[in-house]
Write a protein that holds these residues in place. Sequence first.
Motif, short mmCIF file in Angstrom:
data_model
loop_
_atom_site.label_atom_id
_atom_site.label_comp_id
_atom_site.label_asym_id
_atom_site.label_seq_id
_atom_site.Cartn_x
_atom_site.Cartn_y
_atom_site.Cartn_z
N LEU A 60 -0.80 19.57 -1.11
CA LEU A 60 -1.46 18.70 -0.14
C LEU A 60 -0.58 18.72 1.40
O LEU A 60 0.97 18.34 0.57
N GLU A 61 -0.96 19.22 2.75
CA GLU A 61 0.58 18.25 3.78
C GLU A 61 -0.10 16.97 3.79
O GLU A 61 -0.77 16.24 3.13
N PRO A 62 1.11 16.67 4.17
CA PRO A 62 0.72 14.96 3.95
C PRO A 62 0.53 14.43 4.44
O PRO A 62 -0.54 15.24 6.02
N VAL A 63 -0.17 13.08 4.05
CA VAL A 63 -2.21 12.60 4.89
C VAL A 63 -1.41 11.38 4.42
O VAL A 63 -0.56 11.04 4.32
N GLU A 64 -1.98 10.86 5.55
CA GLU A 64 -1.50 9.17 5.52
C GLU A 64 -3.01 8.86 5.32
O GLU A 64 -4.30 8.63 5.58
N VAL A 65 -2.65 7.94 4.43
CA VAL A 65 -3.73 6.81 3.14
C VAL A 65 -3.63 5.52 3.39
O VAL A 65 -2.26 4.67 3.55
N ALA A 87 0.96 1.22 -12.28
CA ALA A 87 1.65 0.98 -10.45
C ALA A 87 -0.01 1.00 -9.72
O ALA A 87 0.79 0.02 -8.52
N ILE A 88 -1.13 1.50 -9.78
CA ILE A 88 -2.06 1.34 -9.03
C ILE A 88 -3.16 0.42 -8.90
O ILE A 88 -3.85 -0.11 -8.86
N LYS A 89 -2.46 -0.63 -9.90
CA LYS A 89 -3.66 -1.70 -11.36
C LYS A 89 -5.11 -1.51 -11.51
O LYS A 89 -5.75 -1.62 -11.33
N MET A 90 -4.99 0.23 -11.59
CA MET A 90 -5.74 0.66 -12.61
C MET A 90 -5.67 1.13 -14.39
O MET A 90 -6.25 1.73 -14.27
N GLY A 91 -5.15 -0.19 -15.09
CA GLY A 91 -4.75 -0.08 -16.45
C GLY A 91 -5.97 -0.53 -16.78
O GLY A 91 -6.28 0.46 -18.15
N ASN A 151 0.70 -1.45 0.13
CA ASN A 151 -0.21 0.19 0.27
C ASN A 151 1.10 1.36 -0.23
O ASN A 151 0.29 2.29 0.47
N SER A 152 1.71 1.06 0.34
CA SER A 152 3.19 1.97 -0.54
C SER A 152 2.85 2.74 -1.14
O SER A 152 2.81 2.01 -2.13
N PRO A 153 3.31 4.51 -1.44
CA PRO A 153 2.60 5.06 -3.58
C PRO A 153 3.60 5.05 -3.96
O PRO A 153 4.54 4.45 -3.72
N PRO A 154 2.73 4.86 -4.84
CA PRO A 154 3.67 4.91 -6.45
C PRO A 154 5.10 5.86 -6.41
O PRO A 154 4.24 7.90 -5.81
N ASP A 155 6.61 5.82 -6.97
CA ASP A 155 7.28 6.95 -6.01
C ASP A 155 7.30 7.67 -8.10
O ASP A 155 7.64 7.45 -8.77
N PHE A 156 6.88 8.66 -7.90
CA PHE A 156 5.58 9.49 -9.16
C PHE A 156 6.80 10.32 -9.62
O PHE A 156 6.86 10.43 -10.62
N PRO A 157 8.49 10.47 -9.07
CA PRO A 157 9.12 11.03 -9.37
C PRO A 157 9.80 10.22 -11.46
O PRO A 157 10.30 10.31 -12.04
N SER A 158 9.43 8.57 -10.80
CA SER A 158 9.73 8.25 -11.71
C SER A 158 8.71 7.38 -12.60
O SER A 158 8.98 6.55 -13.94
N LEU A 159 8.18 8.24 -12.25
CA LEU A 159 6.34 7.84 -13.56
C LEU A 159 6.28 9.34 -14.72
O LEU A 159 6.82 10.40 -13.81
N SER A 188 -4.96 7.72 -3.78
CA SER A 188 -3.67 6.99 -4.94
C SER A 188 -3.45 9.24 -5.23
O SER A 188 -2.19 9.71 -5.29
N ILE A 189 -4.74 9.42 -5.45
CA ILE A 189 -4.29 11.11 -6.26
C ILE A 189 -4.37 11.82 -4.66
O ILE A 189 -3.08 12.69 -5.30
N GLN A 190 -4.71 11.76 -3.84
CA GLN A 190 -4.26 12.40 -2.64
C GLN A 190 -2.88 12.39 -2.87
O GLN A 190 -1.52 13.15 -2.15
N LEU A 191 -2.02 11.18 -2.21
CA LEU A 191 -0.49 11.09 -2.04
C LEU A 191 0.13 11.40 -3.65
O LEU A 191 1.36 12.14 -3.42
N MET A 192 -0.69 11.41 -5.34
CA MET A 192 -0.14 12.56 -5.73
C MET A 192 0.73 14.35 -5.53
O MET A 192 0.99 15.02 -5.74
#
Length: 990
Positions: free
Chosen positions: A985-990, A928-932, A911-919, A974-978
């Motif tokens: 946004l301030e960091p939130v726990e998802v 990455a979030i299995k919603m292809g 459940n860790s967030p995707p590594d956005f800099p690598s996307l 995932s959008i929250q983490l994005m």
Amino acid sequence: MDSNADISARRVSGMDWLWMVCFFHLVTSLEEILLDTTGETSEIGWTSHPPDGWEEVSVRDDKERQIRTFQVCNMDEPGQNNWLRTHFIERRGAHRVHVRLHFSVRDCASMRTVASTCKETFTLYYHQSNVDIASQELPEWHEGPWTKVDTIAADESFSQVDRTGKVVRMNVKVRSFGPLTKHGFYLAFQDSGACMSLVAVQVFFYKCPAVVKGFASFPETFAGGEKTSLVESPGTCVANAEEASTTGSSGVRLHCNGEGEWMVATGRCSCKAGYQSVDNEQACQACPIGSFKASVGDDPCLLCPAHSHAPLPGSTECVCQNHYYRSASDNSDAPCTGIPSAPRDLSYEIVGSSVLLTWRLPKDLGGRKDVFFNVICKECPTRSAGTCVRCGDNVQFEPRQVGLTESRVQVSNLLARVQYTFEIQAVNLVTELSSEAPQYATINVSTSQSVPSSIPMMHQVSRATSSITLSWPQPDQPNGVILDYQLRYFDKAEDEDNSFTLTSETNMATVLNLSPGKIYVFQVRARTAVGYGPYSGKMYFQTLMGGNRKQARLPRDLQGRLLHVLTFLSFMSCSKRQETPYTDRLQQYISTRGLGVKYYIDPSTYEDPNEAIREFAKEIDVSFIKIEEVIGSGEFGEVCFGRLKHPGKREYTVAIKTLKSGYTDEQRREFLSEASIMGQFEHPNVIHLEGVVTKSRPVMIVTEFMENGSLDSFLRQKEGQFSVLQLVGMLRGIAAGMRYLSDMNYVHRDLAARNILVNSNLVCKVSDFGLSRFLEDDASNPTYTGALGCKIPIRWTAPEAVQYRKFTSSSDVWSYGIVMWEVMSYGERPYWDMSNQDVINAIDQDYRLPPPPDCPTVLHLLMLDCWQKERVQRPKFEQIVSALDKMIRKPSALKATGTGSSRPSQPLLSNSPPDFPSLSNAHEWLDAIKMGRYKENFDQAGLITFEIISRMTLEDLQRIGITLVGHQKRILNSIQLMKVHLNQLEPVEV
């Protein structure tokens, strides 16, 4: 249209007389009379104007009673204006009064000489006044000072008077007027040229009587001044009642309508705690001694629960008797409970530097199910006298030392050649409330010696109506010379405490004096000079019925060889020699042939499969069945919806499996073997077999009909429509069904949501018992992968079953964990689009499925327990049912969500967030979030950059066609983490 008063008056006659007796009894009880001339025999003395107009006379009624009436019959001259005025009538608090008039009118058509000036009507007036001011001149004799009520017309008129002078046609009319505001009033009757007689006048008003309703008393209340008025009357709660808290309520009130009837209640009273309703909500009475009522309300008093008492009337809670208690989590109406007795049959088995301690539940659980066990370990001197001391911190307990829920614990890191004493304490949630010490069982263990290990299995050699002969192998670890064996047995239908034992010097024994057709539970243990080892697991064997029921047995020549070998084994046991490889092969043959006759009887053990069908499945006459619709297809033929109607019984819906034409004997045997299995089960959470049709074509299996079909497709259709508590209730039903099957020693092998059926009441039932048989590999079905000649549902199957075909109730528990995940994800496919081989590899590397969206933490932890790699560490179905029951009783435990897992197993998809800099783009992010699957949706909407995607809302997702609730939540998380990554946004726990 007639007024209500006219209609009421006319109902007095005809066939309604009996009903009207009751009606008038009710109405008159609500009337208060202000004026009544019906009983007057002397002069009434009302004022008439002019004097030659109305005349007061005496006549006799139809019962020959003399009455006073007023008559007028001046029709010779036109323009008649004859007035009759009553005396002053005090209204006595009435707001609206009613006038009932009894009168007769001469038919103008019968008086031709005056027909042109004749009338058949008269007019009713009233005049209010605070004092009696009437005189011959006042009020004036014209309409000005008077208020008109109505012009009264006769319904019936007469043409002549009989010879006795009696009136033959009588009219009754009721009129009402108001509101009245002054002290009193007069009535006036104006005649304009009628020939009539005013026989009687009654003036009355309505009021609602004092009443007790809904535990509140209401005073006598006058009806309102208008016909539609509702006069509000506040109520007072009766003794020992109080006003019930109702949203928006402003006290207890009833409303009196214009007819003197109570209606429109607002608010209500209820009996206080300790009091219950009597006399149809008229009063509240104290609960008798020995009963209680915990809260305000309409519930009756309840008898005190077990081990509690209420010494005084009006008790709100029953006090626990001495030595009985309620825990902090118990409700006030829960029975009082005690502490458990000591554990029973404590035994041990030494394995290397570890000791495995096992025991049975206490005989007395104190009335509770939440029994736990604590282990106290002490080192004791072996030769010199001295006191025992607690074991050091180096001693390890698996799974734990305190709060054990299972009747076993493994103690590791023990020292060699040391005398240990172990105390197993039995405690529950009221132990800490008791002044008594916890009950415990004690056992001494010397690490220099050990008792025999447990015996792994037992086999039935033969059986009769009153006896069973059993054999068993030597323990895997004898740990010395086996002196003898102790066989323990009892009737499965009776309590375990009613058990018997017998001792055998060989590893075979015959148990006599048994009852025909009974199922018995057997356990065996071995004894050396050190002592008895632990009992084996429970095995179930059944004696023969008293009739001609055949015995499942080996061929006659093999029986002879088997008895010869068992005799040889007994001799070898007495000679203290180890078992031979031939013995192992023989035991394996016996096991695969299913000779053990357990509570569940394998149909393959019957020489004639038709005998198993006759024994376990009821034959249904095909004429009782009506097939209405084909609803699917099965492995052997079609699945239909239909109706079953036994003679003299009601018709009900059923599901019907048919065997396709052109079948072979092998296919028929395979088809009916499922009925032979299903017919042995009777549980509300296991599909029920109605019967079979074998004596006509097509061959059929008839079961109960489950309206909502398979659980996986049902959940996908209803995604997001159930509460967590409803889903847990479904899981509880499945676990209860599997607990029953496990207790029957039946292994399902194919437990999955697709094999759970759901009825119209959301009751889930285990079905599809196909994998209990050996099936050929079916490469066309991607759900199953062939292994060792059997098809296996990889995604639902435990690792040991996939690798070694080791199917047990523990492997069913693994499958149940996958079913839990399916239910909480609303029918999502386990492991998504991973291949079967990828699933096998991932599980082998200790990866496990993550919690579905919004899945309570406690449920995911239970899933992880079911997915323990070592099958002995998985919970039993009994424990799963107990855990789910606790969640249902305390729904607050289901509120916490997230992984919340302290288990060593890693989630399959972190459940860790995707590594956005690598996307680099939206497509990679969706993968990455299995919603292809939603790439095209995003492309068509122009959502191609993270900047645009980060501003999306739930409505945006619905607009672009993403409707599944679970997928919406995953994308929004995932959008929250994005947003965190984009510094929005301030960091939130998802």
